[in-house]
Design a protein around this motif. Structure first.
Motif, short mmCIF file in Angstrom:
data_model
loop_
_atom_site.label_atom_id
_atom_site.label_comp_id
_atom_site.label_asym_id
_atom_site.label_seq_id
_atom_site.Cartn_x
_atom_site.Cartn_y
_atom_site.Cartn_z
N HIS A 1 -3.97 -52.34 29.98
CA HIS A 1 -5.05 -51.44 29.72
C HIS A 1 -4.60 -49.92 29.84
N PRO B 229 -5.86 -46.43 30.79
CA PRO B 229 -6.99 -45.78 31.22
C PRO B 229 -6.92 -44.16 30.64
N GLU B 230 -7.88 -43.65 30.62
CA GLU B 230 -7.71 -42.11 30.31
C GLU B 230 -7.01 -41.05 31.19
N PHE C 122 -3.36 -50.93 39.34
CA PHE C 122 -3.73 -49.59 38.57
C PHE C 122 -2.73 -48.79 39.49
N GLY D 288 -13.46 -43.40 39.54
CA GLY D 288 -13.56 -44.25 38.40
C GLY D 288 -12.47 -45.27 37.96
N ILE D 289 -11.81 -45.34 39.41
CA ILE D 289 -10.63 -46.46 39.09
C ILE D 289 -11.10 -47.89 39.07
N THR E 195 -13.92 -48.92 38.00
CA THR E 195 -14.49 -49.04 36.76
C THR E 195 -13.43 -49.57 35.79
N GLN E 196 -12.23 -48.59 35.72
CA GLN E 196 -11.32 -49.12 34.84
C GLN E 196 -10.69 -50.33 34.87
N GLU F 226 -13.10 -52.93 33.32
CA GLU F 226 -12.70 -52.90 32.07
C GLU F 226 -11.61 -53.61 31.55
N ALA F 227 -10.32 -53.49 32.29
CA ALA F 227 -9.28 -54.28 31.80
C ALA F 227 -9.46 -55.65 31.93
N TYR G 128 -22.00 -50.97 37.21
CA TYR G 128 -21.27 -51.06 36.28
C TYR G 128 -21.97 -52.20 35.37
#
Length: 357
Positions: free
Chosen positions: A157, A159-160, A207, A307-308, A310-311, A314-315, A347
């Motif tokens: 993934h 992230p932004e 991450f 937001g780490i 949450t990322q 999502e991954a 979440y």
């Protein structure tokens, strides 16, 4: 000089013999005065040899006698006595002695050691090595462990956040990858506890941001989980009874003849405090199906609330199963803490998220 020596060792004159005839065994007598007496004394085999040269080495009793005399003449220094004692014990005298200071920890509140309130490491202030070790560990704990990357990374993934990526590591990966995961897990165990976070079936998500690992999530496959009850009827009844009992109490305090009036201050409760999670979880008895269990999730203290976590979730949803994307309702959390409950409910979008043992 020689005549004086000879005169010192001059034997007494022989007694006068009654007969002028001399025996055959006695030495011949010469009649030259002082020289005659010396010749008679030499023929009796009384010979003295004086040696005035100093010998190079002394052996035997003479060496012991001379060493004892020298010891009596000169005082014995402390290092010499310690050498003799250590020599008797068979120790090597060529090596320098090293001294170390040890401390006994008997439950003292502060015995030359300080505990960092952030990273939890104990160190001794003023000790250069301890302070360097604490500084390095504290930086890795708060900012993240240094990570330059691998040649064969499994990036799952993007992230932004600029310059960041999420890498997945399993038990079948190379040893170097697993060793880095072990280093991150050691950091997680400081806050989450030891011995339960990882097993061989788990997949670890890292991450990475600015060449540091700032977050980690450990996920495992599961088949079923239990739905959390947002609030039980019993808790509501108990809370109402406690509030009623508090109101019934008198607002006056009496100490003999002295009466004090209690002042009640009402505090406004925010929306966030009304949804406070105490850590206690009540679940339904019947299990439901689930696909993935979030065993543990952790973010470095300086990178939280951005937001780490949450990322990472999502991954996991997009890469845990190769054939499909897991729905949010199929994620379950393992014994979440108060912060974990808040993260899960935000979440998933509901307070009735899934948990598993």
């Amino acid at each position: 000089m020689q005549p004086k020596i000879n005169s010192f060792f001059k034997p007494p004159p022989p007694p006068p013999s009654s007969s002028p005839v001399q025996s055959s065994n006695s030495p011949p007598v010469l009649s030259d005065g002082e020289n005659d007496d010396l010749a008679i004394w030499e023929k009796t085999q009384h010979t003295f040899v004086n040696t005035y040269t100093r010998r190079s080495q002394i052996h035997g009793n003479d060496a012991e006698k001379e060493s004892s005399d020298k010891r009596l003449e000169k005082p014995i220094p402390e290092n010499e006595s310690s050498r003799e004692e250590s020599g008797l014990r068979g120790k090597n005298l060529g090596k320098k002695r090293s001294y170390a200071q040890f401390h006994l920890e008997l439950g003292q509140s502060d015995f030359l050691l300080r505990t960092c309130l952030i990273c939890g490491l104990k160190y001794s202030p003023g000790d250069e090595e301890d302070e360097k070790g604490h500084s390095k560990f504290h930086k890795n704990f708060t900012l993240g462990i240094k990570f330059k990357g691998w040649k064969n990374e499994r990036v799952v993934h993007i992230p932004e956040v600029e310059g960041s990526r999420i890498i997945m590591v399993s038990d079948a990966d190379p040893v170097t990858h697993r060793n880095k995961v072990r280093e991150v897990l050691n950091m997680m165990e400081i806050e989450l506890g030891e011995g339960w976070i990882y097993n061989k079936l788990c997949k670890v998500y890292l991450f990475v941001c600015s060449q540091r690992i700032v977050g980690c999530l450990v996920a495992e496959p599961i088949n079923e989980a239990f739905k959390v009850l947002p609030c039980s009827v019993g808790e509501r009844q108990a809370g109402a009874a406690a509030a009623k009992q508090t109101k019934s109490k008198s607002s006056k305090l009496q100490f003999g003849e002295l009466v004090l009036q209690r002042e009640v201050v009402k505090r406004g409760t925010s929306k966030k405090s009304s949804e406070n999670h105490t850590g206690a979880v009540l679940c339904e008895k019947e299990p439901v199906s689930a696909a993935c269990g979030i065993r543990a999730i952790w973010v470095t203290p300086s990178n939280r609330r951005i937001g780490i976590a949450t990322q990472l979730l999502e991954a996991v949803r997009k890469s845990f199963c190769m054939s499909f994307v897991i729905e949010k309702s199929q994620l379950a959390f393992s014994n979440p803490s108060a912060d974990g409950q808040a993260l899960a409910s935000n979440y998933i979008g509901t307070a009735s998220f899934l948990v598993y043992k």
